[in-house]
Write a protein that holds these residues in place. Structure first.
Motif, PDB file in Angstrom:
ATOM      1  N   LEU A  17       0.811  -1.214   0.000  1.00  0.00           N
ATOM      2  CA  LEU A  17       0.000   0.000   0.000  1.00  0.00           C
ATOM      3  C   LEU A  17       0.846   1.267   0.000  1.00  0.00           C
ATOM      4  O   LEU A  17       0.312   2.371  -0.127  1.00  0.00           O
ATOM      5  N   ARG A  18       2.158   1.105   0.169  1.00  0.00           N
ATOM      6  CA  ARG A  18       3.113   2.236   0.138  1.00  0.00           C
ATOM      7  C   ARG A  18       2.846   3.226   1.268  1.00  0.00           C
ATOM      8  O   ARG A  18       2.880   4.454   1.077  1.00  0.00           O
ATOM      9  N   VAL A  19       2.575   2.694   2.431  1.00  0.00           N
ATOM     10  CA  VAL A  19       2.331   3.544   3.595  1.00  0.00           C
ATOM     11  C   VAL A  19       3.213   3.102   4.750  1.00  0.00           C
ATOM     12  O   VAL A  19       3.752   1.998   4.758  1.00  0.00           O
ATOM     13  N   GLU A  20       3.359   3.979   5.731  1.00  0.00           N
ATOM     14  CA  GLU A  20       4.099   3.636   6.932  1.00  0.00           C
ATOM     15  C   GLU A  20       3.173   3.227   8.069  1.00  0.00           C
ATOM     16  O   GLU A  20       3.630   2.693   9.086  1.00  0.00           O
ATOM     17  N   ARG A  21       1.874   3.444   7.857  1.00  0.00           N
ATOM     18  CA  ARG A  21       0.900   3.162   8.909  1.00  0.00           C
ATOM     19  C   ARG A  21      -0.440   2.810   8.264  1.00  0.00           C
ATOM     20  O   ARG A  21      -0.891   3.498   7.346  1.00  0.00           O
ATOM     21  N   ILE A  22      -1.045   1.720   8.706  1.00  0.00           N
ATOM     22  CA  ILE A  22      -2.378   1.331   8.257  1.00  0.00           C
ATOM     23  C   ILE A  22      -3.364   1.870   9.281  1.00  0.00           C
ATOM     24  O   ILE A  22      -3.381   1.423  10.430  1.00  0.00           O
ATOM     25  N   GLU A  23      -4.166   2.835   8.870  1.00  0.00           N
ATOM     26  CA  GLU A  23      -5.017   3.535   9.834  1.00  0.00           C
ATOM     27  C   GLU A  23      -6.099   2.640  10.435  1.00  0.00           C
ATOM     28  O   GLU A  23      -6.496   2.834  11.576  1.00  0.00           O
ATOM     29  N   LEU A  24      -6.587   1.663   9.665  1.00  0.00           N
ATOM     30  CA  LEU A  24      -7.543   0.693  10.200  1.00  0.00           C
ATOM     31  C   LEU A  24      -7.167  -0.684   9.681  1.00  0.00           C
ATOM     32  O   LEU A  24      -7.240  -0.944   8.477  1.00  0.00           O
ATOM     33  N   LEU A  25      -6.763  -1.548  10.586  1.00  0.00           N
ATOM     34  CA  LEU A  25      -6.389  -2.918  10.253  1.00  0.00           C
ATOM     35  C   LEU A  25      -7.385  -3.856  10.917  1.00  0.00           C
ATOM     36  O   LEU A  25      -7.615  -3.772  12.118  1.00  0.00           O
ATOM     37  N   GLN A  26      -7.954  -4.768  10.120  1.00  0.00           N
ATOM     38  CA  GLN A  26      -8.946  -5.693  10.657  1.00  0.00           C
ATOM     39  C   GLN A  26      -8.423  -7.133  10.628  1.00  0.00           C
ATOM     40  O   GLN A  26      -7.762  -7.531   9.675  1.00  0.00           O
ATOM     41  N   LEU A  27      -8.731  -7.867  11.663  1.00  0.00           N
ATOM     42  CA  LEU A  27      -8.408  -9.293  11.717  1.00  0.00           C
ATOM     43  C   LEU A  27      -9.470 -10.018  10.899  1.00  0.00           C
ATOM     44  O   LEU A  27     -10.635 -10.051  11.278  1.00  0.00           O
ATOM     45  N   HIS A  28      -9.057 -10.598   9.773  1.00  0.00           N
ATOM     46  CA  HIS A  28     -10.013 -11.146   8.808  1.00  0.00           C
ATOM     47  C   HIS A  28     -10.847 -12.271   9.405  1.00  0.00           C
ATOM     48  O   HIS A  28     -12.048 -12.378   9.146  1.00  0.00           O
ATOM     49  N   ARG A  29     -10.220 -13.131  10.154  1.00  0.00           N
ATOM     50  CA  ARG A  29     -10.910 -14.188  10.873  1.00  0.00           C
ATOM     51  C   ARG A  29     -10.135 -14.472  12.158  1.00  0.00           C
ATOM     52  O   ARG A  29      -8.901 -14.407  12.170  1.00  0.00           O
ATOM     53  N   ILE A  30     -10.843 -14.801  13.223  1.00  0.00           N
ATOM     54  CA  ILE A  30     -10.175 -15.239  14.443  1.00  0.00           C
ATOM     55  C   ILE A  30      -9.702 -16.668  14.227  1.00  0.00           C
ATOM     56  O   ILE A  30     -10.481 -17.535  13.837  1.00  0.00           O
ATOM     57  N   ASP A  31      -8.434 -16.902  14.477  1.00  0.00           N
ATOM     58  CA  ASP A  31      -7.863 -18.244  14.330  1.00  0.00           C
ATOM     59  C   ASP A  31      -8.222 -19.066  15.564  1.00  0.00           C
ATOM     60  O   ASP A  31      -7.801 -18.744  16.678  1.00  0.00           O
ATOM     61  N   PRO A  32      -9.000 -20.143  15.393  1.00  0.00           N
ATOM     62  CA  PRO A  32      -9.416 -20.934  16.562  1.00  0.00           C
ATOM     63  C   PRO A  32      -8.276 -21.693  17.228  1.00  0.00           C
ATOM     64  O   PRO A  32      -8.432 -22.179  18.347  1.00  0.00           O
ATOM     65  N   GLU A  33      -7.114 -21.771  16.527  1.00  0.00           N
ATOM     66  CA  GLU A  33      -5.985 -22.523  17.073  1.00  0.00           C
ATOM     67  C   GLU A  33      -5.006 -21.640  17.848  1.00  0.00           C
ATOM     68  O   GLU A  33      -4.033 -22.141  18.410  1.00  0.00           O
ATOM     69  N   VAL A  34      -5.262 -20.344  17.872  1.00  0.00           N
ATOM     70  CA  VAL A  34      -4.353 -19.406  18.540  1.00  0.00           C
ATOM     71  C   VAL A  34      -5.154 -18.589  19.550  1.00  0.00           C
ATOM     72  O   VAL A  34      -6.229 -18.079  19.212  1.00  0.00           O
ATOM     73  N   PRO A  35      -4.687 -18.452  20.779  1.00  0.00           N
ATOM     74  CA  PRO A  35      -5.420 -17.643  21.760  1.00  0.00           C
ATOM     75  C   PRO A  35      -5.704 -16.240  21.219  1.00  0.00           C
ATOM     76  O   PRO A  35      -4.835 -15.607  20.613  1.00  0.00           O
TER      77      PRO A  35
END
Length: 275
Positions: free
Chosen positions: A109-127
């Motif tokens: 994206l050619r940026v130094e900061r992503i102003e809004l980052l979303q977790l696409h799916r919660i991984d059921p195998e990771v806390p």
């Protein structure tokens, strides 16, 4: 306008970039033209993800829009990687995996900061604390501005909010698919932005007589009626309809000017009982 996280102002009707083809020209140039037209028409929220072309969609947006206009928010998602499974993808919420995906997104994206980052799916195998902890570390480092979630339940949203500030939720939701009405209600109560994905497809595909009738009475299309209903249903809803055609884009964005009367809205409300 809606203030994402209380301080990031965006227009409520955005654009979902998932459908944009990323192949070679002339297809690629057509995709660039669509997203440029979206910005010309006042769109200030564009949604993409690592999963959309495994980075190709992010690269396309940068090609088309960089340097970005003031006030333009491009939000992306991480937590899903390519897989040989029948679905073609799998969860990857490992902290190292999330950090790597964010670094790639920053470069694409050619940026130094992503102003809004979303977790696409919660991984059921990771806390969940480990997944959100990794994103929180990136936030502290200045590489992420705000954190959101996608496809979560009310319980999962509550657990996440106990770990970190959550400013957005992106769940499937439309006029005829209201499974996540309880999640929407939770977002509204907390002032969290709710970005419905597939905001039109379900309703248009069903092509119910009532939606068609309301559209005819208003001189609009079923898609415009569906989007106008979403905008009036809750003040935290930020629809992100996607398309690969400029004419369809312009039609979708015109829905922001469509007024549904209380009578029309009542007729539409009855089409699907909330979950």
């Amino acid at each position: 306008m809606f203030q994402v996280g209380g301080d990031l102002g965006v227009r409520r009707l955005g654009f979902g970039a998932m459908r944009l083809p990323t192949g070679p020209s002339p297809v690629r140039e057509a995709s660039r033209a669509v997203v440029r037209r979206a910005v010309e028409l006042g769109v200030t929220l564009i949604d993409t993800a690592h999963m959309y072309g495994w980075g190709a969609n992010e690269e396309l947006l940068a090609e088309a829009l960089y340097p970005y206009a003031d006030g333009l928010l491009i939000t992306t998602k991480v937590g899903v990687v390519r897989s040989a499974s029948s679905d073609g993808w799998r969860h990857d919420g490992r902290p190292d995996g999330l950090r790597g995906q964010v670094e790639h997104a920053l470069r694409r994206l050619r940026v130094e900061r992503i102003e809004l980052l979303q977790l696409h799916r919660i991984d059921p195998e990771v806390p969940l604390a480990d997944q959100l902890g990794a994103l929180r570390e990136l936030q502290v480092q200045g590489k992420v501005g705000r954190i959101g979630l996608s496809e979560v339940t009310v319980a999962e949203l509550g657990q996440a909010c106990a770990i970190t500030d959550v400013v957005s939720v992106q769940n499937r939701y439309n006029l005829l698919d209201r499974k996540h009405e309880p999640v929407l209600a939770a977002c509204e109560a907390a002032g969290i932005a709710f970005l419905p994905w597939r905001p039109v497809a379900g309703a248009v595909a069903a092509a119910t007589a009532e939606i068609t009738a309301v559209a005819a009475e208003l001189g609009a299309t079923p898609a415009q009626v569906s989007l106008a209903w979403l905008l009036g249903h809750s003040p935290v809803i930020l629809p992100i309809p996607g398309t690969a055609r400029i004419a369809h884009l312009e039609e979708n964005l015109a829905a922001a000017q469509l007024d549904l009367s209380p009578v029309h809205r009542n007729r539409l409300d009855r089409l699907a009982e909330p979950a």
